[in-house]
Write an enzyme that holds these catalytic residues in place. Structure first.
Site, short mmCIF file in Angstrom:
data_model
loop_
_atom_site.label_atom_id
_atom_site.label_comp_id
_atom_site.label_asym_id
_atom_site.label_seq_id
_atom_site.Cartn_x
_atom_site.Cartn_y
_atom_site.Cartn_z
CE LYS A 21 -3.48 -0.29 2.70
NZ LYS A 21 -4.23 -0.48 3.83
CG HIS A 81 -0.49 7.52 5.89
ND1 HIS A 81 -0.10 7.40 7.00
CD2 HIS A 81 -0.61 5.75 5.15
CE1 HIS A 81 -0.36 6.49 7.45
NE2 HIS A 81 -0.67 5.15 6.58
CG HIS A 87 3.58 4.32 7.47
ND1 HIS A 87 3.01 4.59 5.54
CD2 HIS A 87 3.22 3.24 7.34
CE1 HIS A 87 1.92 3.64 5.99
NE2 HIS A 87 2.39 2.64 6.67
#
Length: 206
Positions: free
Chosen positions: A127, A130, A133
């Protein structure tokens, strides 16, 4: 140089030598400047134990504490508190020592170092990343640095393994929902779209 640690050890030793008893000094920062820098509240706890009035116990403690170079004066206050006023020259000398300590900047090592594992960030690589993280990575790395600074043996684990499930879902998902044109236009967006579909279906269809 940690002032509180120094004072705590000093007061513990003074209590043992003066009263022949082992008792935590119950050291606390003074709430008001007029009451000094720190308070030793052990006399309050020792009153019943020794069968004496706390002020009677606090007097010898204050006298003994005042003999140390770190303390400008120590006074008995209230029902038996010992107010400690630190010597500014002593504090200045300690700060100078810390500034000259370019390796550890005056940070004292822990007495019993441990092996510490900090597991942080660990994003799902199927994924998009963003800002969450980034936050986790900064916090995790900061914790590792802090723990190492005080002497712990630290393993920082930003785990990026275990890709099998994620890529298995992507492979199966691309076969069922993949759009070649969308993949050419923006591969990251298309792969995440497919991954979400595959991940959702995986919960109901093994």
């Amino acid at each position: 140089m940690l002032v509180e640690r120094y004072l705590d050890r000093l007061a513990t030793r003074v209590i043992r030598e003066t009263l022949d008893v082992d008792q935590p000094p119950l050291l606390r920062p003074a709430k008001e400047e007029k009451h000094g820098d720190y308070q030793v509240n052990a006399a309050m706890a020792l009153g019943k134990k020794l069968g004496k009035a706390p002020r009677e116990i606090a007097g010898p403690l204050a006298d003994a504490l005042a003999e140390d170079e770190a303390i400008a004066r120590a006074e008995v206050a209230g029902p038996g508190f010992v107010n400690i006023f630190l010597d500014p020259a002593w504090i200045g000398a300690r700060l100078g020592d810390d500034l000259r300590d370019t390796e550890s900047l005056g940070i004292e090592a822990v007495e019993s170092p441990q092996k510490v594992i900090v597991d942080f960030s660990s994003p799902n690589i199927a994924k998009q990343m963003h800002v969450g993280h980034l936050r986790s990575t900064i916090i995790g790395d900061a914790l590792c640095r802090l723990l190492r600074a005080v002497g712990h043996d630290v393993i920082g684990d930003n785990h990026l393994g275990d890709w099998g499930t994620q890529f298995g879902l992507l492979i199966v998902g691309m076969r069922e929902w993949g759009d070649e044109a969308a993949l050419e236009a923006d591969a990251i967006v298309e792969l995440e779209r497919v991954y979400r579909l595959a991940s959702a279906k995986n919960k109901t269809d093994e």
